[in-house]
Design an enzyme around this catalytic site. Structure first.
Site, PDB file in Angstrom:
ATOM      1  N   SER A  28       2.847   8.079  -0.367  1.00  0.00           N
ATOM      2  CA  SER A  28       2.448   8.934  -1.472  1.00  0.00           C
ATOM      3  C   SER A  28       2.549  10.409  -1.097  1.00  0.00           C
ATOM      4  O   SER A  28       2.281  10.803   0.038  1.00  0.00           O
ATOM      5  CB  SER A  28       1.016   8.602  -1.893  1.00  0.00           C
ATOM      6  N   PRO A  50       0.831  -1.218   0.000  1.00  0.00           N
ATOM      7  CA  PRO A  50       0.000   0.000   0.000  1.00  0.00           C
ATOM      8  C   PRO A  50       0.857   1.256   0.000  1.00  0.00           C
ATOM      9  O   PRO A  50       1.855   1.336   0.714  1.00  0.00           O
ATOM     10  CB  PRO A  50      -0.807  -0.123   1.303  1.00  0.00           C
ATOM     11  N   CYS A  51       0.444   2.226  -0.810  1.00  0.00           N
ATOM     12  CA  CYS A  51       1.292   3.405  -1.008  1.00  0.00           C
ATOM     13  C   CYS A  51       0.852   4.610  -0.202  1.00  0.00           C
ATOM     14  O   CYS A  51       1.548   5.628  -0.189  1.00  0.00           O
ATOM     15  CB  CYS A  51       1.312   3.779  -2.490  1.00  0.00           C
ATOM     16  N   GLN A  52      -0.302   4.537   0.486  1.00  0.00           N
ATOM     17  CA  GLN A  52      -0.873   5.763   1.053  1.00  0.00           C
ATOM     18  C   GLN A  52       0.085   6.509   1.970  1.00  0.00           C
ATOM     19  O   GLN A  52       0.160   7.738   1.950  1.00  0.00           O
ATOM     20  CB  GLN A  52      -2.167   5.448   1.811  1.00  0.00           C
TER      21      GLN A  52
END
Length: 437
Positions: free
Chosen positions: A90, A85-87
């Site tokens: 990001s 997951p990049c959240q």
């Protein structure tokens, strides 16, 4: 190529294990290259899309799967892929992962050095849980090396937002070293930043990618871009000249022009039984529109960027359904705003036009996915030292039908009696209905 609707789902012959599999960007890529894959995905909505698409899936948390269910992974798996997951990493997020890069780097070294994993897990509790997931591909590799009757993965492929690039460089160094718990197993490994529009994806999106493979497979070859990069020349869109919707820029030798939003949507709309209908965006026989971003531009959250239909889309995120589409008439005056449909957003991610999006939060599923076309280039170079052929890319425009019994069988494999699924993931919230007047 195996059709998802015709596979025997006994999990035999599966080569690719996709951690954080989402709705199936890398699995779709693998399918069109002729490889069988299985994904681990905790989000039930993404799993429902995968079941409908005929993609084998474990509905599970990758950490739980590694600790207690590792033996369920088919022994034929020799390729590990993952896009954590990049959240938290990001630039659109709050930056917890970016602030923790050095901490995560230390954890990577400590895992390979052989420090007690229970102690490491206790310390990881202080991090954003999504940030800690970037360690999981390494932990899965170490688990495979240290498990009897298992072999180390022959190929490892990781992708994330560019801010994770420094961690992929640490992965590269560790995988090349063969030290500590790697038990002398060394990989050829390289990492790069790739721009999606340079591989025929009709959006601008930059990804940090790592490819590692055992030495007997040879050195890792860099991916060669097939399309020109998109260089944005910001202007005042409301005062556009007559030639606004034509691109007259010179092309680099041997590179194709980028694929525009109009190109991609027009092509998808012409396929049989396509859910993509661009008639609402056509003026004088041409698809002409511009898109207003949901995000701020140039550091000003109130200043929204714009992209023309002759340009690639903004990065497709889970908020794509909030982007306004404005049709453009002959006088270049914008008409009433519209929104991309889920099939249209999927096409901008290079999913097949008829991909069976299912479950809830479909725009989030689309935005979280790896663009399959980029995935085909990455997998092609990593597994066979060649880019996808034109025939494979053409075939990837349409998804084969999947019979309901296949979907039902995959749901049984993925969820079973639900006892091994993530806690509360099948819980249905019921809203109290209002009393009748």
């Amino acid at each position: 190529m195996n059709s998802p609707g015709k596979q025997v789902h006994d999990l035999d012959g599966i080569r690719i294990l996709d951690l954080f599999a989402g709705p199936g960007g890398l699995d779709v890529a693998a399918h069109f290259l002729g490889y069988k894959s299985i994904g681990v995905e905790w989000d039930l909505n993404a799993c429902e899309t995968r079941y409908a698409a005929g993609l084998p899936t474990f509905h599970a948390d990758v950490r739980v799967m590694r600790k207690t269910r590792f033996d369920e992974v088919p022994e034929s798996v020799d390729v590990l892929t993952g896009g954590p997951p990049c959240q938290s990493f990001s630039v659109a997020g709050r930056g917890a992962g970016r602030r923790a890069l050095k901490t995560v780097e230390d954890f990577l070294h400590r895992l390979v050095a052989g420090e007690d994993e229970a102690t490491i897990d206790k310390e990881l509790a202080d991090l954003d849980p999504r940030t800690a997931l970037v360690l999981e591909p390494l932990r899965w590799l170490l688990k495979a090396i240290e498990t009897k009757d298992r072999s180390p993965y022959r190929v490892i492929i990781l992708e994330q937002v560019p801010t994770v690039g420094p961690l992929w460089e640490v992965y590269r160094t560790l995988l090349r070293s063969g030290e500590g718990r790697l038990q002398g197993i060394k990989y050829e490994a390289e990492c790069w930043e790739l721009k999606t529009e340079q591989f025929g994806v009709p959006q601008t999106r930059t990804r940090a990618v790592l490819i590692a493979r055992l030495p007997e497979l040879g050195a890792v070859t860099a991916l060669e871009a097939t399309h020109r990069a998109f260089e944005l020349h910001r202007g005042r869109r409301g005062e556009a000249p007559a030639g606004l919707f034509s691109s007259g820029a010179e092309l680099p030798t041997g590179k194709r022009p980028w694929v525009s939003m109009a190109d991609a949507l027009d092509a998808a709309s012409k396929l049989p039984n396509s859910p993509v209908n661009v008639s609402r965006l056509r003026t004088g026989g041409e698809t002409k529109f511009f898109v207003v971003s949901n995000y701020g531009s140039g550091g000003d959250p109130k200043k929204r960027g714009k992209r023309l239909s002759t340009e690639p889309a903004f990065t497709v995120t889970g908020k794509i359904s909030r982007n306004r589409i404005h049709k453009v008439g002959a006088d270049h005056e914008a008409e009433r705003g519209d929104r991309f449909t889920i099939p249209e957003a999927g096409v901008l991610q290079t999913f097949p036009h008829n991909f069976p999006w299912s479950g809830k939060d479909q725009s989030q599923q689309v935005g979280n996915a790896v663009p399959p076309r980029l995935g085909m280039h990455i997998l092609g170079m990593a597994l066979r030292d060649s880019a996808p052929s034109d025939g494979e890319l053409t075939a990837a425009q349409s998804w084969p039908p999947v019979p309901q019994p296949t979907t039902d069988a995959l749901r049984r494999i993925g969820c079973g009696d639900r006892s091994t699924c993530p806690p509360d993931s099948h819980k249905v919230s019921r809203r109290r209905s209002k009393p009748s007047p």
